[in-house]
Scaffold this motif. Sequence first.
Motif, PDB file in Angstrom:
ATOM      1  N   ARG A  20      88.250  54.046  70.208  1.00  0.00           N
ATOM      2  CA  ARG A  20      87.866  52.898  69.391  1.00  0.00           C
ATOM      3  C   ARG A  20      87.261  53.289  68.035  1.00  0.00           C
ATOM      4  N   VAL A  21      87.019  54.571  67.822  1.00  0.00           N
ATOM      5  CA  VAL A  21      86.417  54.971  66.557  1.00  0.00           C
ATOM      6  C   VAL A  21      87.427  54.814  65.423  1.00  0.00           C
ATOM      7  N   VAL A  22      86.907  54.673  64.203  1.00  0.00           N
ATOM      8  CA  VAL A  22      87.729  54.474  63.014  1.00  0.00           C
ATOM      9  C   VAL A  22      87.398  55.553  61.988  1.00  0.00           C
ATOM     10  N   LEU A  23      87.963  55.432  60.810  1.00  0.00           N
ATOM     11  CA  LEU A  23      87.679  56.371  59.734  1.00  0.00           C
ATOM     12  C   LEU A  23      86.327  56.053  59.105  1.00  0.00           C
ATOM     13  N   GLN A  24      85.748  57.054  58.466  1.00  0.00           N
ATOM     14  CA  GLN A  24      84.460  56.899  57.796  1.00  0.00           C
ATOM     15  C   GLN A  24      84.569  57.372  56.352  1.00  0.00           C
ATOM     16  N   SER A  25      83.958  56.627  55.450  1.00  0.00           N
ATOM     17  CA  SER A  25      83.946  57.004  54.042  1.00  0.00           C
ATOM     18  C   SER A  25      83.124  58.272  53.817  1.00  0.00           C
ATOM     19  N   ALA A  26      83.733  59.280  53.191  1.00  0.00           N
ATOM     20  CA  ALA A  26      82.982  60.474  52.816  1.00  0.00           C
ATOM     21  C   ALA A  26      82.022  60.173  51.677  1.00  0.00           C
ATOM     22  N   THR A  27      82.414  59.259  50.810  1.00  0.00           N
ATOM     23  CA  THR A  27      81.570  58.898  49.667  1.00  0.00           C
ATOM     24  C   THR A  27      80.220  58.366  50.117  1.00  0.00           C
ATOM     25  N   ALA A  28      80.208  57.615  51.208  1.00  0.00           N
ATOM     26  CA  ALA A  28      78.965  57.019  51.702  1.00  0.00           C
ATOM     27  C   ALA A  28      77.910  58.075  51.993  1.00  0.00           C
ATOM     28  N   PHE A  29      78.353  59.255  52.403  1.00  0.00           N
ATOM     29  CA  PHE A  29      77.402  60.302  52.766  1.00  0.00           C
ATOM     30  C   PHE A  29      76.741  60.943  51.546  1.00  0.00           C
ATOM     31  N   GLY A  30      77.291  60.722  50.359  1.00  0.00           N
ATOM     32  CA  GLY A  30      76.744  61.338  49.164  1.00  0.00           C
ATOM     33  C   GLY A  30      75.903  60.426  48.301  1.00  0.00           C
ATOM     34  N   VAL A  31      75.766  59.149  48.679  1.00  0.00           N
ATOM     35  CA  VAL A  31      75.003  58.192  47.874  1.00  0.00           C
ATOM     36  C   VAL A  31      73.516  58.337  48.173  1.00  0.00           C
TER      37      VAL A  31
ATOM     38  N   LEU B 147      77.370  53.603  50.829  1.00  0.00           N
ATOM     39  CA  LEU B 147      76.069  53.180  51.344  1.00  0.00           C
ATOM     40  C   LEU B 147      75.599  51.887  50.697  1.00  0.00           C
ATOM     41  N   THR B 148      75.824  51.732  49.416  1.00  0.00           N
ATOM     42  CA  THR B 148      75.415  50.508  48.721  1.00  0.00           C
ATOM     43  C   THR B 148      76.143  49.295  49.287  1.00  0.00           C
TER      44      THR B 148
ATOM     45  N   GLU C 212      67.539  51.153  53.242  1.00  0.00           N
ATOM     46  CA  GLU C 212      67.743  50.400  51.997  1.00  0.00           C
ATOM     47  C   GLU C 212      67.142  48.996  52.068  1.00  0.00           C
ATOM     48  N   LEU C 213      66.809  48.548  53.269  1.00  0.00           N
ATOM     49  CA  LEU C 213      66.305  47.189  53.468  1.00  0.00           C
ATOM     50  C   LEU C 213      64.840  47.183  53.882  1.00  0.00           C
ATOM     51  N   ALA C 214      64.146  48.263  53.558  1.00  0.00           N
ATOM     52  CA  ALA C 214      62.756  48.402  53.990  1.00  0.00           C
ATOM     53  C   ALA C 214      61.838  47.326  53.432  1.00  0.00           C
ATOM     54  N   ASP C 215      62.214  46.735  52.314  1.00  0.00           N
ATOM     55  CA  ASP C 215      61.365  45.710  51.694  1.00  0.00           C
ATOM     56  C   ASP C 215      61.890  44.292  51.915  1.00  0.00           C
ATOM     57  N   HIS C 216      62.882  44.133  52.784  1.00  0.00           N
ATOM     58  CA  HIS C 216      63.454  42.796  52.989  1.00  0.00           C
ATOM     59  C   HIS C 216      62.468  41.921  53.767  1.00  0.00           C
ATOM     60  N   PRO C 217      62.198  40.709  53.300  1.00  0.00           N
ATOM     61  CA  PRO C 217      61.187  39.870  53.946  1.00  0.00           C
ATOM     62  C   PRO C 217      61.550  39.413  55.349  1.00  0.00           C
ATOM     63  N   LYS C 218      62.830  39.488  55.719  1.00  0.00           N
ATOM     64  CA  LYS C 218      63.236  39.067  57.055  1.00  0.00           C
ATOM     65  C   LYS C 218      63.021  40.159  58.115  1.00  0.00           C
ATOM     66  N   VAL C 219      62.694  41.381  57.679  1.00  0.00           N
ATOM     67  CA  VAL C 219      62.521  42.487  58.626  1.00  0.00           C
ATOM     68  C   VAL C 219      61.045  42.618  58.982  1.00  0.00           C
ATOM     69  N   ARG C 220      60.743  42.490  60.271  1.00  0.00           N
ATOM     70  CA  ARG C 220      59.347  42.636  60.699  1.00  0.00           C
ATOM     71  C   ARG C 220      59.073  44.005  61.300  1.00  0.00           C
ATOM     72  N   HIS C 221      60.139  44.713  61.692  1.00  0.00           N
ATOM     73  CA  HIS C 221      59.983  46.038  62.296  1.00  0.00           C
ATOM     74  C   HIS C 221      61.333  46.742  62.173  1.00  0.00           C
ATOM     75  N   SER C 222      61.325  48.018  61.806  1.00  0.00           N
ATOM     76  CA  SER C 222      62.559  48.808  61.758  1.00  0.00           C
ATOM     77  C   SER C 222      62.542  49.845  62.869  1.00  0.00           C
ATOM     78  N   VAL C 223      63.683  50.010  63.525  1.00  0.00           N
ATOM     79  CA  VAL C 223      63.829  51.002  64.584  1.00  0.00           C
ATOM     80  C   VAL C 223      64.941  51.970  64.199  1.00  0.00           C
ATOM     81  N   TYR C 224      64.602  53.249  64.167  1.00  0.00           N
ATOM     82  CA  TYR C 224      65.570  54.313  63.901  1.00  0.00           C
ATOM     83  C   TYR C 224      65.968  54.915  65.241  1.00  0.00           C
ATOM     84  N   LEU C 225      67.189  54.647  65.676  1.00  0.00           N
ATOM     85  CA  LEU C 225      67.679  55.131  66.956  1.00  0.00           C
ATOM     86  C   LEU C 225      68.514  56.389  66.725  1.00  0.00           C
ATOM     87  N   ALA C 226      67.916  57.548  67.024  1.00  0.00           N
ATOM     88  CA  ALA C 226      68.609  58.817  66.769  1.00  0.00           C
ATOM     89  C   ALA C 226      69.287  58.756  65.404  1.00  0.00           C
TER      90      ALA C 226
END
Length: 229
Positions: free
Chosen positions: A155-166, A50-51, A82-96
């Motif tokens: 077209r899907v690829v592998l996903q890091s399991a570690t990312a889910f635990g961070v 995730l980092t 993780e980017l909630a405080d980034h100055p370039k973001v004016r609006h965040s959208v969580y799509l499902a």
Amino acid sequence: MSSYLLVHGAWGGGWVWDDLAHRLEKAGHRVTVVDQLPSAGTEPASLGDLTADANHVRRVLNTVDEPVVLVGHSYGGMVITELADHPKVRHSVYLAAFWPRRGQSLLDVLGEGPMPNWIVPRDDGALEITDDFELARDSLCADLDRDRAREMFSRVVLQSATAFGVPSTAPDRGHPTTYMIAAQESDNCIPVAAQEAMSANANEVVRLPAAHMVQLSRPDELAEALGRI
């Protein structure tokens, strides 16, 4: 006219946004797509967490000349948090998308219990989507016809399991948010009730009549909803 930065979810890539990006650009908007998060790919040993994903999107944000609407789908919600405080973001959208609290990992958000049965852990530490086509389709894209779903899974690829635990750092947010719920009850990826619970934190909630892969099955409705932000 708005500027959008689109962040894909687990197992995916920037290609999932092709239909949506075309529609947004046709409407006069500017679109930047994250082509590939480090946590997804074909080489298990090189997958990030995730980092790494957040740092990658941060670098993309730093190249954009104007404030953006930052859109994260599914696991991409972990990344955009993780980017909630980034100055370039004016609006965040969580799509499902997963929306963690500070200190929560994706596994924490999922809660106790076994991994969903369409996710297959590998001995090399990566996760893959089951090769049981009907199970995968029912879980992720029940509203796509079978040919389109087969194309997606090719077209899907592998996903890091570690990312889910961070755990998420979830910095303090300085901009508004919208949660877009994939409201088709057959969605077994992130159940509607779980999306509704996470959407309680949003400034605005939009419901779309779709299963989890909204950008593939309902690009017109999604483009229209995003265009209103």
